[in-house]
Write an enzyme that holds these catalytic residues in place. Structure first.
Site, short mmCIF file in Angstrom:
data_model
loop_
_atom_site.label_atom_id
_atom_site.label_comp_id
_atom_site.label_asym_id
_atom_site.label_seq_id
_atom_site.Cartn_x
_atom_site.Cartn_y
_atom_site.Cartn_z
N CYS A 293 0.83 -1.22 0.00
CA CYS A 293 0.00 0.00 0.00
C CYS A 293 0.86 1.26 0.00
CB CYS A 293 -0.86 0.04 1.24
SG CYS A 293 -1.85 -1.42 1.47
N ARG B 229 4.64 0.66 -6.23
CA ARG B 229 4.70 -0.19 -5.05
C ARG B 229 3.77 -1.40 -5.19
NH1 ARG B 229 6.67 2.61 -0.46
NH2 ARG B 229 5.30 1.46 0.93
N TRP C 121 -3.03 -2.69 -1.60
CA TRP C 121 -2.59 -4.03 -2.02
C TRP C 121 -3.25 -4.97 -1.04
CZ3 TRP C 121 0.49 -8.27 -0.59
CH2 TRP C 121 1.08 -8.99 -1.64
N ASN D 118 -1.54 1.66 5.98
CA ASN D 118 -0.63 0.70 5.38
C ASN D 118 -0.12 -0.19 6.50
OD1 ASN D 118 1.28 -0.69 3.95
ND2 ASN D 118 2.67 1.05 3.66
N GLY D 119 -0.21 -1.51 6.33
CA GLY D 119 0.26 -2.42 7.38
C GLY D 119 -0.82 -3.43 7.71
N GLU E 109 19.31 -15.04 -10.01
CA GLU E 109 18.74 -13.72 -10.27
C GLU E 109 18.18 -13.64 -11.70
OE1 GLU E 109 17.79 -11.35 -8.60
OE2 GLU E 109 17.65 -9.67 -9.98
N LYS F 117 14.29 -12.68 -12.46
CA LYS F 117 13.89 -11.55 -13.31
C LYS F 117 12.96 -12.03 -14.41
CE LYS F 117 14.76 -9.10 -11.52
NZ LYS F 117 15.17 -8.47 -10.30
N GLU G 168 9.40 -13.03 -12.98
CA GLU G 168 8.53 -11.99 -12.42
C GLU G 168 7.99 -11.03 -13.48
OE1 GLU G 168 12.05 -9.18 -10.48
OE2 GLU G 168 10.04 -9.03 -9.68
N HIS H 3 21.45 -33.49 -10.82
CA HIS H 3 20.82 -34.05 -9.62
C HIS H 3 19.31 -33.84 -9.64
CE1 HIS H 3 24.73 -34.89 -7.95
NE2 HIS H 3 25.11 -33.65 -8.25
N LYS I 211 6.60 -3.47 -4.97
CA LYS I 211 8.00 -3.06 -4.89
C LYS I 211 8.53 -3.24 -3.47
CE LYS I 211 11.77 -1.15 -6.51
NZ LYS I 211 12.60 -2.04 -7.34
O1 M6R Z 1 13.60 -3.80 -0.85
P1 M6R Z 1 14.27 -5.15 -0.73
O2 M6R Z 1 15.54 -5.22 -1.45
O3 M6R Z 1 14.36 -5.62 0.68
O4 M6R Z 1 13.24 -6.14 -1.45
C1 M6R Z 1 13.43 -7.52 -1.39
C2 M6R Z 1 12.68 -8.21 -2.51
O5 M6R Z 1 11.29 -8.01 -2.36
C3 M6R Z 1 13.10 -7.67 -3.88
O6 M6R Z 1 14.49 -7.79 -4.05
C4 M6R Z 1 12.40 -8.41 -5.03
O7 M6R Z 1 12.78 -9.75 -5.04
C5 M6R Z 1 12.75 -7.72 -6.32
N1 M6R Z 1 11.98 -6.52 -6.47
C6 M6R Z 1 12.55 -8.59 -7.50
O8 M6R Z 1 12.98 -7.96 -8.66
#
Ligand code: M6R
Length: 598
Positions: free
Chosen positions: A2, A30, A76, A102-103, A472, A476, A479, A495, A593
């Site tokens: 949020c 976000r 959210w 938010n929370g 990574e 990417k 997502e 394995h 985000k």
């Molecule tokens: O703000 P942070 O780096 O703590 O966020 C952690 C993850 O939510 C973040 O790295 C997420 O995996 C990426 N946005 C993915 O691209």
């Protein structure tokens, strides 16, 4: 997660609804599924809609000349699905108070039962709606607006950033506990938001609210009090982010812009920290941190991948080091003492799992350090030490430039804290921005993406320092393209994962001319024999050309840094696959985000 925005001002040319709408669009990154605005006028007017901001825009009034102050929210969903009713702001029974939250309020059911027994009627399924009703009850009992707000917050258990407006009043009341909230001040008004970019186009003068503090923002000036009601002397800080940094600058997507910003953000990250003549690294803000005997990294998602990379660097320099997923960090089962350095790696500095892990470590008396991008973030304020990665605002949900800056920061950290460095190491770091620029200039990742856009799945393999970047690369891809992708340490292929490999699953292999080359070539032959197309990311095309359908070339660098360069090619492949599939690249479905709930 949020997003909250609030505004009250004196400038006649600044319309309250416009400031709130602009703020909400800056908070879109976000992640959200509904949005709303409330303005305090002689009454309180609320406009809210399920779906994107365009739906809300249609519901907004053309003119809101009576507006005195306002709050806005992107939701959210947690409690209750996305709907107009569950969208914030929520109001009390009489519609005299509106709040955004938010929370998560853990004791909301108990509070709701109590309020309903007192005759309060609820319109939504959210935990958040208890707040305006608690305020209403306190007002009915004779409390002033500020006191009613504080009394209501005093009943909440959980995490929250809350803002409220009252009918006929030009102030906005706000508070926070374990959820971000920052105030912005300028001559024409005052603002509050979950994140600085929401109001950066109006002001760069900010006040970071602390947990448990209460703010009353007025058209001119702010008042901050502690939990007992005593006035707090706050300092106004200047953020050095440019409003232009938070815009798209002509790129189709923030993600692409941020990929292309990497040479600049890495230069910024290195600035003033390298000592090329001595072959050493100095991170001034960490000058007093002694060489650690043991290091624990705690992080999530992309930041966890950067931590895996860093853990290897520290171990190589003789420090016992482990990277933990923050959500799995359990001090009951992990040996930790006051000598342990616990490093939280978090772009946002607000990730709930990482904050919890750091708080647990603080509680035990361990040394804590945050490596983050966001000045004044919760993690930065709550740990003993902070190192900023200086990547500038990252708006795309997919972490790109911040991952590169995290890797570079952590590489510097490993040298600065252990004193182990060399001229070659420093020179290689210095060369990275230009090398990344050359990859961006020459990459044909778009053509590779085009060829494999309809594949069944994508696999990424690497060894040693390349293994975290394989993870990574897959993260990417999945997502932003919504396609199946997995990353493996290449040795693990046989394995299990090899069973998935077919001619419809391209395998992206990170190969450079180091001691792992022979083994990597062996892995490439394994997948080639199963018909899988291979895309090698390598500094040595001659080495891999015979087995790979494509080579995405990277410049030669220090062997510890080649994954930083290889990752740029992988970012581009994912971007172009997602682009070709027409995905919502900057705001992928179901993702946020900043993940502010555990
Ligand atoms: O703000 P942070 O780096 O703590 O966020 C952690 C993850 O939510 C973040 O790295 C997420 O995996 C990426 N946005 C993915 O691209």
């Amino acid at each position: 997660m949020c997003g909250i925005i609030g505004y009250t001002g004196t400038q006649t040319n600044r319309n309250v609804v416009d400031v709130l709408s602009n703020g909400l669009s800056r908070l879109e990154y976000r992640g959200y599924d509904s949005a709303g605005i409330a303005v305090a006028d002689p009454t309180v007017s609320v406009y809210k809609r399920e779906g994107k901001l365009a739906a809300l825009e249609e519901a907004l009034p053309d003119e809101a000349d009576d507006a005195l102050a306002g709050i806005g929210h992107t939701r959210w969903s947690t409690h209750g699905p996305p709907s107009d009713e569950n969208a914030h702001p929520h109001t009390d029974c009489d519609g005299k108070v509106a709040t955004v939250h938010n929370g998560i309020i853990q004791n909301y059911q108990e509070l709701r039962d109590e309020l309903e027994a007192n005759g309060h009627e609820f319109d939504s399924e959210t935990d958040s709606e208890v707040i305006p009703h608690l305020i209403e009850r306190a007002l009915d009992q004779g409390a002033s607006a500020g006191s009613a707000f504080r009394q209501a917050i005093g009943r909440l258990e959980g995490s929250y950033a809350v803002a409220a407006v009252f009918h006929g009043r030009e102030e906005v009341y706000a508070t926070r506990y374990q959820s971000p909230l920052v105030l912005g001040v300028d001559d024409g008004g005052t603002m509050l938001a979950s994140d600085v970019p929401a109001f950066l186009e109006y002001t760069d003068q900010v006040v970071y609210l602390e947990d448990g503090q209460f703010a009353k923002i007025r058209p001119i000036g702010i008042e901050v009090r502690d939990g007992r009601g005593a006035l707090v002397d706050v300092s106004v800080e200047t953020v050095d982010w440019d409003p232009e940094d938070a815009g798209k600058s002509g790129y189709d997507h923030y993600m692409l812009k941020e990929i292309y910003e990497q040479p600049r953000s890495i230069r910024e990250c290195l600035r003033g920290r390298l000592r090329p003549l001595e072959g050493s690294i100095l991170i001034e803000e960490l000058d007093d941190v002694p060489r650690p005997t043991e290091v624990h990294f705690v992080a999530c998602g992309t930041s966890y991948h950067a931590s895996l990379y860093a853990a290897r660097l520290f171990r190589e320099r003789g420090v016992r080091t482990t990277a933990f997923l923050a959500s799995e960090y359990d001090v009951e089962t992990v040996p930790i003492d006051e000598e342990t350095l616990v490093v939280g790696v978090t772009q946002s500095g607000e990730t709930a799992d990482t904050l919890r892990a750091l708080r647990t470590a603080n509680g035990i008396g361990a040394q804590t350090l945050t490596v983050t991008n966001v000045v004044g973030s919760s993690a930065a304020r709550e740990t003993d030490h902070t190192m900023y990665i200086r990547a500038g605002p990252e708006i795309g949900v997919a972490a790109t430039k911040t991952f590169a800056s995290q890797q570079v920061s952590l590489a510097m950290l490993s040298s600065a804290l252990t004193g182990e460095c060399s001229r070659e190491f420093v020179e290689s770091l210095r060369a990275l921005p230009d090398q990344i620029q050359s990859i961006l200039d020459d990459s044909h990742a778009d053509a590779v993406a085009e060829e494999f856009v309809h594949s069944d799945a994508y696999f990424f393999i690497g060894r040693d320092y390349g293994a975290p970047v394989a993870l990574e690369g897959a993260l990417k891809m999945k997502e932003i393209s919504y396609k199946h992708a997995e990353g493996f340490a290449a040795g693990e292929l046989k394995h299990g994962p090899l069973a998935l490999v077919t001619e419809r699953t391209p395998v992206f292999a990170l190969v450079n001319g180091d001691s792992n080359t022979e083994k990597m070539l062996g892995n490439i032959k394994e997948v080639e024999a199963r018909g899988a197309p291979v895309v090698a990311v390598s500094d040595d095309p001659d080495l891999v050309e015979a087995h790979a359908e494509h080579v995405l070339r990277i410049p030669e660098t220090h062997w510890r840094f080649y994954p930083i360069l290889a990752n740029v090619q992988l970012q581009l492949v994912s971007y172009w696959v997602a682009h070709r599939l027409g995905r919502s690249i900057d705001k992928p479905r179901n993702l946020a985000k900043s993940v502010t709930v555990e």
